[in-house]
Write a protein that holds these residues in place. Structure first.
Motif, PDB file in Angstrom:
ATOM      1  N   ARG A  98     -16.903 -25.168   2.906  1.00 40.33           N
ATOM      2  CA  ARG A  98     -17.604 -26.065   3.817  1.00 40.33           C
ATOM      3  C   ARG A  98     -16.916 -27.425   3.890  1.00 40.33           C
ATOM      4  NH1 ARG A  98     -21.955 -23.375   1.304  1.00 40.33           N
ATOM      5  NH2 ARG A  98     -22.223 -25.058  -0.211  1.00 40.33           N
ATOM      6  N   GLU A  99     -16.700 -28.067   2.745  1.00 40.56           N
ATOM      7  CA  GLU A  99     -16.100 -29.401   2.751  1.00 40.56           C
ATOM      8  C   GLU A  99     -14.578 -29.340   2.791  1.00 40.56           C
ATOM      9  OE1 GLU A  99     -17.577 -31.660  -0.484  1.00 40.56           O
ATOM     10  OE2 GLU A  99     -19.683 -31.477   0.120  1.00 40.56           O
ATOM     11  N   ARG A 100     -14.017 -28.437   2.013  1.00 42.50           N
ATOM     12  CA  ARG A 100     -12.571 -28.217   2.033  1.00 42.50           C
ATOM     13  C   ARG A 100     -12.323 -26.772   2.462  1.00 42.50           C
ATOM     14  NH1 ARG A 100      -9.101 -31.501  -1.575  1.00 42.50           N
ATOM     15  NH2 ARG A 100     -10.249 -33.369  -2.201  1.00 42.50           N
ATOM     16  N   LYS A 101     -11.409 -26.571   3.384  1.00 44.64           N
ATOM     17  CA  LYS A 101     -11.221 -25.247   3.959  1.00 44.64           C
ATOM     18  C   LYS A 101      -9.865 -24.615   3.649  1.00 44.64           C
ATOM     19  CE  LYS A 101     -14.260 -25.923   7.973  1.00 44.64           C
ATOM     20  NZ  LYS A 101     -14.868 -27.161   7.464  1.00 44.64           N
ATOM     21  N   LYS A 102      -8.895 -25.445   3.313  1.00 49.20           N
ATOM     22  CA  LYS A 102      -7.530 -24.934   3.230  1.00 49.20           C
ATOM     23  C   LYS A 102      -7.200 -24.268   1.896  1.00 49.20           C
ATOM     24  CE  LYS A 102      -4.101 -27.369   4.818  1.00 49.20           C
ATOM     25  NZ  LYS A 102      -3.186 -28.508   5.140  1.00 49.20           N
ATOM     26  N   VAL A 103      -6.517 -23.144   1.986  1.00 48.72           N
ATOM     27  CA  VAL A 103      -5.876 -22.484   0.850  1.00 48.72           C
ATOM     28  C   VAL A 103      -4.386 -22.537   1.137  1.00 48.72           C
ATOM     29  CG1 VAL A 103      -5.629 -20.364  -0.476  1.00 48.72           C
ATOM     30  CG2 VAL A 103      -7.848 -20.946   0.539  1.00 48.72           C
ATOM     31  N   VAL A 104      -3.620 -23.170   0.241  1.00 42.63           N
ATOM     32  CA  VAL A 104      -2.190 -23.365   0.471  1.00 42.63           C
ATOM     33  C   VAL A 104      -1.409 -22.617  -0.595  1.00 42.63           C
ATOM     34  CG1 VAL A 104      -0.306 -25.041   0.588  1.00 42.63           C
ATOM     35  CG2 VAL A 104      -2.554 -25.614   1.545  1.00 42.63           C
ATOM     36  N   MET A 105      -0.573 -21.663  -0.158  1.00 48.03           N
ATOM     37  CA  MET A 105       0.222 -20.893  -1.117  1.00 48.03           C
ATOM     38  C   MET A 105       1.607 -20.620  -0.559  1.00 48.03           C
ATOM     39  SD  MET A 105      -1.370 -17.041  -0.824  1.00 48.03           S
ATOM     40  CE  MET A 105      -3.016 -17.531  -0.319  1.00 48.03           C
ATOM     41  N   GLY A 106       2.554 -20.392  -1.453  1.00 44.80           N
ATOM     42  CA  GLY A 106       3.920 -20.098  -1.037  1.00 44.80           C
ATOM     43  C   GLY A 106       4.056 -18.683  -0.516  1.00 44.80           C
ATOM     44  N   PHE A 129       0.657 -20.750   4.510  1.00 45.35           N
ATOM     45  CA  PHE A 129       1.764 -20.320   3.651  1.00 45.35           C
ATOM     46  C   PHE A 129       2.902 -21.330   3.702  1.00 45.35           C
ATOM     47  CE2 PHE A 129      -0.541 -16.411   4.411  1.00 45.35           C
ATOM     48  CZ  PHE A 129      -0.535 -15.803   3.160  1.00 45.35           C
ATOM     49  N   VAL A 130       3.355 -21.728   2.533  1.00 46.87           N
ATOM     50  CA  VAL A 130       4.467 -22.672   2.411  1.00 46.87           C
ATOM     51  C   VAL A 130       5.769 -21.903   2.573  1.00 46.87           C
ATOM     52  CG1 VAL A 130       5.601 -24.364   0.921  1.00 46.87           C
ATOM     53  CG2 VAL A 130       3.100 -24.098   0.848  1.00 46.87           C
ATOM     54  N   SER A 131       6.625 -22.361   3.459  1.00 50.80           N
ATOM     55  CA  SER A 131       7.874 -21.664   3.763  1.00 50.80           C
ATOM     56  C   SER A 131       8.916 -21.877   2.672  1.00 50.80           C
ATOM     57  CB  SER A 131       8.438 -22.138   5.100  1.00 50.80           C
ATOM     58  OG  SER A 131       7.554 -21.821   6.150  1.00 50.80           O
ATOM     59  N   ALA A 132       9.728 -20.840   2.494  1.00 55.17           N
ATOM     60  CA  ALA A 132      10.840 -20.899   1.552  1.00 55.17           C
ATOM     61  C   ALA A 132      12.076 -21.448   2.241  1.00 55.17           C
ATOM     62  CB  ALA A 132      11.123 -19.515   0.993  1.00 55.17           C
ATOM     63  N   GLU A 133      13.010 -21.883   1.431  1.00 55.46           N
ATOM     64  CA  GLU A 133      14.348 -22.239   1.900  1.00 55.46           C
ATOM     65  C   GLU A 133      15.299 -21.297   1.182  1.00 55.46           C
ATOM     66  OE1 GLU A 133      15.101 -26.393   1.403  1.00 55.46           O
ATOM     67  OE2 GLU A 133      13.256 -27.000   2.476  1.00 55.46           O
ATOM     68  N   GLY A 134      15.655 -20.208   1.848  1.00 54.55           N
ATOM     69  CA  GLY A 134      16.427 -19.164   1.187  1.00 54.55           C
ATOM     70  C   GLY A 134      15.570 -18.484   0.146  1.00 54.55           C
ATOM     71  N   ASN A 135      16.035 -18.468  -1.093  1.00 51.60           N
ATOM     72  CA  ASN A 135      15.288 -17.835  -2.184  1.00 51.60           C
ATOM     73  C   ASN A 135      14.601 -18.855  -3.082  1.00 51.60           C
ATOM     74  OD1 ASN A 135      15.740 -14.913  -1.845  1.00 51.60           O
ATOM     75  ND2 ASN A 135      17.910 -15.463  -2.074  1.00 51.60           N
ATOM     76  N   ARG A 136      14.307 -20.025  -2.545  1.00 46.85           N
ATOM     77  CA  ARG A 136      13.602 -21.070  -3.284  1.00 46.85           C
ATOM     78  C   ARG A 136      12.486 -21.647  -2.419  1.00 46.85           C
ATOM     79  NH1 ARG A 136      16.377 -23.700  -7.658  1.00 46.85           N
ATOM     80  NH2 ARG A 136      18.458 -22.833  -8.053  1.00 46.85           N
ATOM     81  N   TYR A 142       5.486 -27.923  -0.516  1.00 48.80           N
ATOM     82  CA  TYR A 142       4.042 -27.902  -0.755  1.00 48.80           C
ATOM     83  C   TYR A 142       3.423 -29.244  -0.365  1.00 48.80           C
ATOM     84  CZ  TYR A 142       4.087 -23.504  -3.427  1.00 48.80           C
ATOM     85  OH  TYR A 142       4.194 -22.194  -3.804  1.00 48.80           O
ATOM     86  N   GLU A 143       4.148 -30.312  -0.671  1.00 51.18           N
ATOM     87  CA  GLU A 143       3.607 -31.651  -0.406  1.00 51.18           C
ATOM     88  C   GLU A 143       3.355 -31.868   1.083  1.00 51.18           C
ATOM     89  OE1 GLU A 143       4.045 -35.952  -2.458  1.00 51.18           O
ATOM     90  OE2 GLU A 143       5.851 -34.730  -2.288  1.00 51.18           O
ATOM     91  N   LYS A 144       4.127 -31.200   1.927  1.00 50.41           N
ATOM     92  CA  LYS A 144       3.958 -31.327   3.374  1.00 50.41           C
ATOM     93  C   LYS A 144       2.655 -30.684   3.852  1.00 50.41           C
ATOM     94  CE  LYS A 144       8.973 -31.093   4.068  1.00 50.41           C
ATOM     95  NZ  LYS A 144      10.082 -30.221   4.565  1.00 50.41           N
ATOM     96  N   MET A 145       2.101 -29.762   3.052  1.00 45.00           N
ATOM     97  CA  MET A 145       0.963 -28.981   3.525  1.00 45.00           C
ATOM     98  C   MET A 145      -0.337 -29.258   2.774  1.00 45.00           C
ATOM     99  SD  MET A 145       2.752 -25.306   4.316  1.00 45.00           S
ATOM    100  CE  MET A 145       1.373 -24.827   5.348  1.00 45.00           C
ATOM    101  N   ILE A 146      -0.244 -29.724   1.530  1.00 44.49           N
ATOM    102  CA  ILE A 146      -1.447 -29.997   0.739  1.00 44.49           C
ATOM    103  C   ILE A 146      -2.011 -31.359   1.131  1.00 44.49           C
ATOM    104  CG2 ILE A 146      -2.322 -30.410  -1.595  1.00 44.49           C
ATOM    105  CD1 ILE A 146      -0.154 -28.470  -2.604  1.00 44.49           C
ATOM    106  N   ASP A 147      -3.294 -31.375   1.453  1.00 44.36           N
ATOM    107  CA  ASP A 147      -3.935 -32.628   1.849  1.00 44.36           C
ATOM    108  C   ASP A 147      -5.382 -32.643   1.369  1.00 44.36           C
ATOM    109  OD1 ASP A 147      -5.352 -30.953   3.574  1.00 44.36           O
ATOM    110  OD2 ASP A 147      -4.110 -31.458   5.309  1.00 44.36           O
ATOM    111  N   ALA A 178      -4.360 -34.663  -4.308  1.00 43.61           N
ATOM    112  CA  ALA A 178      -5.205 -34.350  -3.148  1.00 43.61           C
ATOM    113  C   ALA A 178      -6.585 -33.844  -3.562  1.00 43.61           C
ATOM    114  CB  ALA A 178      -4.512 -33.298  -2.280  1.00 43.61           C
ATOM    115  N   GLY A 179      -6.821 -33.718  -4.879  1.00 42.58           N
ATOM    116  CA  GLY A 179      -8.114 -33.236  -5.354  1.00 42.58           C
ATOM    117  C   GLY A 179      -8.291 -31.740  -5.234  1.00 42.58           C
ATOM    118  N   ALA A 180      -7.193 -30.981  -5.140  1.00 39.60           N
ATOM    119  CA  ALA A 180      -7.252 -29.520  -4.981  1.00 39.60           C
ATOM    120  C   ALA A 180      -7.144 -28.822  -6.335  1.00 39.60           C
ATOM    121  CB  ALA A 180      -6.139 -29.047  -4.059  1.00 39.60           C
ATOM    122  N   LEU A 181      -7.701 -27.630  -6.396  1.00 40.19           N
ATOM    123  CA  LEU A 181      -7.612 -26.787  -7.583  1.00 40.19           C
ATOM    124  C   LEU A 181      -6.276 -26.040  -7.599  1.00 40.19           C
ATOM    125  CD1 LEU A 181     -11.189 -25.258  -7.258  1.00 40.19           C
ATOM    126  CD2 LEU A 181     -10.498 -26.993  -8.936  1.00 40.19           C
TER     127      LEU A 181
END
Length: 388
Positions: A98-106, A129-136, A142-147, A178-181
């Protein structure tokens, strides 16, 4: 560091090495005499006493305590579940969006992690989903997407398809700001190095016993940070999640005040008997020793791959346990290894070689000889720059 003699003594406890070179711990750990004896102890108790539930529950709780010690948690923070999927689902069911909706994972998560959280979209979750750069996957991605709208960040410790190790501390700090688990899936790494969930500052930690913990399938452990437990009320539940399972009261829910509230039905008693000897054996060897030995093997294979011009999906500075070599036909390459009595596995275009404390440099050399004979099945680097 373990001596060659010590490694051979450890290896002698896994009878598969009498017939095979086993390099598939990323799928299933080899069976030791200790784990086999644990299963026999369960069978003996069943034969001799029929249904000794008091004894079985005692063993069940002993497993909780033993695993808590293994990861530096308290027993009240550990749930015993039948699979990592069961544990993750229990946590997901206890969260609201309800208050927080996003799940952010690689994008390197194991399918289960993606599937569980994608299923929460019906309850309001927004999965990113957080995008990879090649095999990393750099922590900066993650910082671009977690808020401030992010509820939880599921994070694999080691990717099953390329051996990439996440920067857990960096991602945790981003999530905390960001206060996320943060939930760490350690299935592909637990049992290869020391783990301290308190020092890592995790909210949730989940792993199973069938890989590097050297146990059977059908059993997993989940850590839930003590301060969170009372605030989470799972809707996936069962009689062993209650304060007193043996009250047999179908008309009231009375969830345990401990992490046991995230459990469900009857415990997998045979697997409890078999699992504990596996990680106790690792503790006897010493987790620092295990980690150092695996690093030596990993770096040896990566060095050979460099010399042969083989493209690796695993970073050159990896400490293991998983090394993935890019192949033009990974299925056939697994078959070629099998013809030399070497057990390995593959995912997509990657040949997976998984090291554990029972492997040796001779095992590495045996793999290299097969690779040389089948170099046409491997992707080659046009030019190598900088030896690992």
């Amino acid at each position: 560091m373990l001596t060659d003699k010590q490694v051979q003594e450890i290896r002698s406890r896994f009878s598969i090495f009498e017939r095979k070179i086993y390099l598939n711990s990323c799928s299933q750990g080899a069976l030791s005499d200790a784990v086999q004896n644990g299963l026999q102890d369960y069978i003996a108790s069943w034969h001799e006493q029929g249904s000794p539930w008091e004894l079985w529950v005692e063993q069940y709780e002993a497993a909780r305590t033993a695993f808590a010690q293994f990861i530096n948690a308290t027993p009240d923070e550990v749930a015993i579940v039948t699979s990592a999927s069961a544990g993750i689902n229990s946590i997901a069911s206890a969260l609201n969006f309800r208050e927080r909706k996003k799940v952010v994972m690689g994008e390197f998560e194991f399918p289960t992690m993606g599937h569980v959280w994608l299923a929460q979209r019906a309850r309001g979750a927004e999965v990113h989903f957080v995008s990879a750069e090649g095999n990393r996957i750099p922590a900066a991605n993650y910082e671009k997407m977690i808020d401030q709208d992010t509820l939880i960040v599921p994070l694999t410790h080691l990717c099953f398809k390329n051996g990439f190790r996440s920067d857990v501390n960096a991602v945790r700090q981003i999530a905390r700001r960001a206060g996320a688990l943060v939930m760490l899936d350690d299935y592909q790494d637990s049992g290869t190095r020391p783990i301290d969930v308190k020092a890592m500052g995790l909210d949730f930690y989940v792993t199973g016993t069938l890989k590097y913990l050297l146990g059977p399938p059908g059993l997993a452990f989940m850590y839930v940070r003590k301060e969170l437990i009372s605030s989470l009320v799972p809707t996936i539940t069962g009689w062993f999640a209650q304060t007193n399972p043996f009250a047999f009261d179908p008309q009231h829910i009375d969830l345990s005040s401990t992490a046991r509230r995230f459990e469900s039905g009857s415990p997998s008693v045979p697997n409890v008997y078999a699992a504990v000897p596996g990680f106790q054996l690792l503790q006897e060897i010493g987790m620092e020793n295990v980690a150092a030995h695996i690093k030596k093997l990993t770096q040896s294979l990566l060095s050979h791959a460099f010399d042969l011009g083989i493209r690796t999906k695993t970073p050159a500075d990896s400490e293991g346990p998983l090394v993935v070599l890019q192949s033009t036909d990974s299925n056939l390459l697994v078959q070629k290894l099998a013809e030399s009595d070497i057990v390995a596995s593959n995912r997509y275009d990657g040949l997976r070689i998984a090291f554990h404390v029972y492997n040796t440099l001779d095992d590495v050399q045996a793999v290299v000889e097969v690779l040389k004979k089948n170099i046409n099945l491997l992707v080659r680097e046009p030019a190598n720059v900088g030896k690992p």
